[in-house]
Design a protein around this motif. Structure first.
Motif, PDB file in Angstrom:
ATOM      1  N   ALA A  25       0.830  -1.204   0.000  1.00  0.00           N
ATOM      2  CA  ALA A  25       0.000   0.000   0.000  1.00  0.00           C
ATOM      3  C   ALA A  25       0.865   1.254   0.000  1.00  0.00           C
ATOM      4  O   ALA A  25       0.547   2.245  -0.685  1.00  0.00           O
ATOM      5  CB  ALA A  25      -0.927  -0.007   1.215  1.00  0.00           C
ATOM      6  N   THR A  26       1.976   1.237   0.733  1.00  0.00           N
ATOM      7  CA  THR A  26       2.870   2.394   0.779  1.00  0.00           C
ATOM      8  C   THR A  26       3.506   2.649  -0.584  1.00  0.00           C
ATOM      9  O   THR A  26       3.578   3.797  -1.052  1.00  0.00           O
ATOM     10  CB  THR A  26       3.964   2.175   1.833  1.00  0.00           C
ATOM     11  N   LEU A  27       3.962   1.570  -1.226  1.00  0.00           N
ATOM     12  CA  LEU A  27       4.559   1.721  -2.557  1.00  0.00           C
ATOM     13  C   LEU A  27       3.523   2.227  -3.563  1.00  0.00           C
ATOM     14  O   LEU A  27       3.823   3.085  -4.400  1.00  0.00           O
ATOM     15  CB  LEU A  27       5.131   0.380  -3.018  1.00  0.00           C
ATOM     16  N   LYS A  28       2.318   1.693  -3.486  1.00  0.00           N
ATOM     17  CA  LYS A  28       1.261   2.138  -4.399  1.00  0.00           C
ATOM     18  C   LYS A  28       0.908   3.606  -4.147  1.00  0.00           C
ATOM     19  O   LYS A  28       0.709   4.372  -5.102  1.00  0.00           O
ATOM     20  CB  LYS A  28       0.024   1.253  -4.223  1.00  0.00           C
ATOM     21  N   ALA A  29       0.853   4.005  -2.884  1.00  0.00           N
ATOM     22  CA  ALA A  29       0.564   5.405  -2.571  1.00  0.00           C
ATOM     23  C   ALA A  29       1.657   6.323  -3.082  1.00  0.00           C
ATOM     24  O   ALA A  29       1.383   7.401  -3.626  1.00  0.00           O
ATOM     25  CB  ALA A  29       0.400   5.570  -1.056  1.00  0.00           C
ATOM     26  N   GLY A  30       2.938   5.903  -2.943  1.00  0.00           N
ATOM     27  CA  GLY A  30       4.043   6.711  -3.458  1.00  0.00           C
ATOM     28  C   GLY A  30       3.984   6.858  -4.966  1.00  0.00           C
ATOM     29  O   GLY A  30       4.198   7.955  -5.503  1.00  0.00           O
ATOM     30  N   THR A  31       3.676   5.746  -5.646  1.00  0.00           N
ATOM     31  CA  THR A  31       3.548   5.804  -7.104  1.00  0.00           C
ATOM     32  C   THR A  31       2.412   6.732  -7.520  1.00  0.00           C
ATOM     33  O   THR A  31       2.540   7.509  -8.476  1.00  0.00           O
ATOM     34  CB  THR A  31       3.296   4.389  -7.661  1.00  0.00           C
ATOM     35  N   ALA A  35       2.673  10.200  -9.670  1.00  0.00           N
ATOM     36  CA  ALA A  35       1.920  10.304 -10.922  1.00  0.00           C
ATOM     37  C   ALA A  35       1.011  11.526 -10.928  1.00  0.00           C
ATOM     38  O   ALA A  35       0.891  12.230 -11.936  1.00  0.00           O
ATOM     39  CB  ALA A  35       1.106   9.033 -11.139  1.00  0.00           C
ATOM     40  N   LEU A  36       0.368  11.789  -9.814  1.00  0.00           N
ATOM     41  CA  LEU A  36      -0.518  12.950  -9.731  1.00  0.00           C
ATOM     42  C   LEU A  36       0.258  14.261  -9.804  1.00  0.00           C
ATOM     43  O   LEU A  36      -0.261  15.278 -10.286  1.00  0.00           O
ATOM     44  CB  LEU A  36      -1.320  12.894  -8.427  1.00  0.00           C
ATOM     45  N   ARG A  37       1.485  14.239  -9.346  1.00  0.00           N
ATOM     46  CA  ARG A  37       2.275  15.473  -9.318  1.00  0.00           C
ATOM     47  C   ARG A  37       2.788  15.845 -10.702  1.00  0.00           C
ATOM     48  O   ARG A  37       2.838  17.035 -11.045  1.00  0.00           O
ATOM     49  CB  ARG A  37       3.452  15.297  -8.360  1.00  0.00           C
ATOM     50  N   TYR A  38       3.155  14.849 -11.490  1.00  0.00           N
ATOM     51  CA  TYR A  38       3.835  15.148 -12.757  1.00  0.00           C
ATOM     52  C   TYR A  38       3.024  14.754 -13.991  1.00  0.00           C
ATOM     53  O   TYR A  38       3.455  15.037 -15.106  1.00  0.00           O
ATOM     54  CB  TYR A  38       5.183  14.422 -12.814  1.00  0.00           C
ATOM     55  N   ILE A  43      -7.550  12.049 -20.531  1.00  0.00           N
ATOM     56  CA  ILE A  43      -8.565  11.067 -20.155  1.00  0.00           C
ATOM     57  C   ILE A  43      -7.939   9.719 -19.790  1.00  0.00           C
ATOM     58  O   ILE A  43      -8.274   9.144 -18.740  1.00  0.00           O
ATOM     59  CB  ILE A  43      -9.610  10.899 -21.276  1.00  0.00           C
ATOM     60  N   PRO A  44      -7.026   9.181 -20.605  1.00  0.00           N
ATOM     61  CA  PRO A  44      -6.402   7.903 -20.221  1.00  0.00           C
ATOM     62  C   PRO A  44      -5.663   7.985 -18.892  1.00  0.00           C
ATOM     63  O   PRO A  44      -5.701   7.040 -18.099  1.00  0.00           O
ATOM     64  CB  PRO A  44      -5.439   7.613 -21.376  1.00  0.00           C
ATOM     65  N   ARG A  45      -5.015   9.134 -18.624  1.00  0.00           N
ATOM     66  CA  ARG A  45      -4.262   9.256 -17.371  1.00  0.00           C
ATOM     67  C   ARG A  45      -5.206   9.344 -16.170  1.00  0.00           C
ATOM     68  O   ARG A  45      -4.902   8.829 -15.101  1.00  0.00           O
ATOM     69  CB  ARG A  45      -3.363  10.506 -17.420  1.00  0.00           C
ATOM     70  N   ILE A  46      -6.321  10.010 -16.354  1.00  0.00           N
ATOM     71  CA  ILE A  46      -7.305  10.082 -15.269  1.00  0.00           C
ATOM     72  C   ILE A  46      -7.847   8.691 -14.956  1.00  0.00           C
ATOM     73  O   ILE A  46      -7.963   8.300 -13.779  1.00  0.00           O
ATOM     74  CB  ILE A  46      -8.450  11.048 -15.651  1.00  0.00           C
ATOM     75  N   ILE A  47      -8.181   7.925 -15.991  1.00  0.00           N
ATOM     76  CA  ILE A  47      -8.685   6.568 -15.783  1.00  0.00           C
ATOM     77  C   ILE A  47      -7.631   5.705 -15.110  1.00  0.00           C
ATOM     78  O   ILE A  47      -7.927   4.928 -14.182  1.00  0.00           O
ATOM     79  CB  ILE A  47      -9.135   5.954 -17.124  1.00  0.00           C
ATOM     80  N   ASP A  48      -6.373   5.853 -15.533  1.00  0.00           N
ATOM     81  CA  ASP A  48      -5.288   5.094 -14.926  1.00  0.00           C
ATOM     82  C   ASP A  48      -5.128   5.477 -13.451  1.00  0.00           C
ATOM     83  O   ASP A  48      -4.870   4.617 -12.600  1.00  0.00           O
ATOM     84  CB  ASP A  48      -3.993   5.364 -15.693  1.00  0.00           C
TER      85      ASP A  48
END
Length: 239
Positions: A25-31, A35-38, A43-48
């Motif tokens: 969960a920590t690794l997923k939160a960091g990823t 991703a949200l920062r950069y 639309i594809p990025r929002i879905i991802d």
């Protein structure tokens, strides 16, 4: 060699699961944060991003239910149920190490949507399962409400949807082989769990007769076949 008592084994298993899924969960939160920062907000990025949030929510709920889970009433004996449970549960983790294939954007969107649906349904199932959740085949409390009144093992079915999304996101022979292996051991895990639940709960036989195992749309036909005949349809033998 004498094994530790069941309470000690349960504590070790619980602590291992909490540590593992907390790291995930920590690794997923960091990823997700990076991703949200950069990321560019296409639309594809929002879905991802939504797929990542759904995965994170599922991992957090696993940790929460593991921390608060009830002590087991009965546990499957032998090494095979434990090996099947571990391989079935963690085989998909190895998909992270598989080199990712460049896929068309349309396929990526479909894969992400399938993953979102799968994780959303997994969260629903795990919410109802609650303190009865475990990796190995164990009986803690018989849950028959919510998604468990549709099929007996909805979490397995929903995890298969997630696995389909992962394979679609990276459709290589290796991911397909690993996915097939995971499904095979998940089915063995399910069978072992059925044996434990039947042994632990006398009402499980009646529950299994009125509720299909995995496929929801068989629910009505399953109940119809297993329902007792009504007085109107019972045949009276000739005198």
């Amino acid at each position: 060699m004498k094994l530790p008592p069941p309470t000690t084994r349960d504590f070790i298993g619980r602590a291992t699961m909490i540590l593992y899924f907390t790291i995930c969960a920590t690794l997923k939160a960091g990823t997700l944060v990076r991703a949200l920062r950069y990321a560019e907000w296409t639309i594809p990025r929002i879905i991802d991003g939504i797929a990542d949030v759904a995965a994170l929510g599922f991992l957090v709920l696993i940790v929460a239910t593991t921390v608060t889970r009830l002590p087991p009433l009965k546990t499957a004996r032998g090494i095979e149920p434990r090996v099947s449970a571990l391989i079935g549960c963690f085989a998909t983790v190895t998909l992270i190490a598989v080199p990712r294939l460049q896929t068309p954007p349309q396929l990526q969107i479909v894969a992400d949507l399938v993953t979102i649906v799968g994780f959303g349904l997994c969260i629903w199932c795990l919410w109802w399962l609650g303190r009865s959740f475990s990796i190995t085949a164990q009986a803690r409390r018989l849950v028959t409400a919510g998604p468990y009144q549709i099929v007996r093992h909805p979490l397995y079915a929903c995890e298969a949807i997630v696995l389909l999304g992962v394979v679609l996101r990276n459709p290589t022979w290796m991911t397909i082989a690993i996915g097939a292996t995971a499904l095979a051991f998940q089915y063995r895990r399910l069978i072992n769990e059925e044996k434990v639940l039947r042994a632990a709960f006398s009402e499980y036989d009646a529950y299994s007769r009125r509720t299909p195992m995995l496929i929801p749309f068989l629910s009505l036909s399953w109940r119809w076949r297993n329902a007792p005949p009504s007085p109107k349809t019972m045949q009276v033998p000739p005198r």
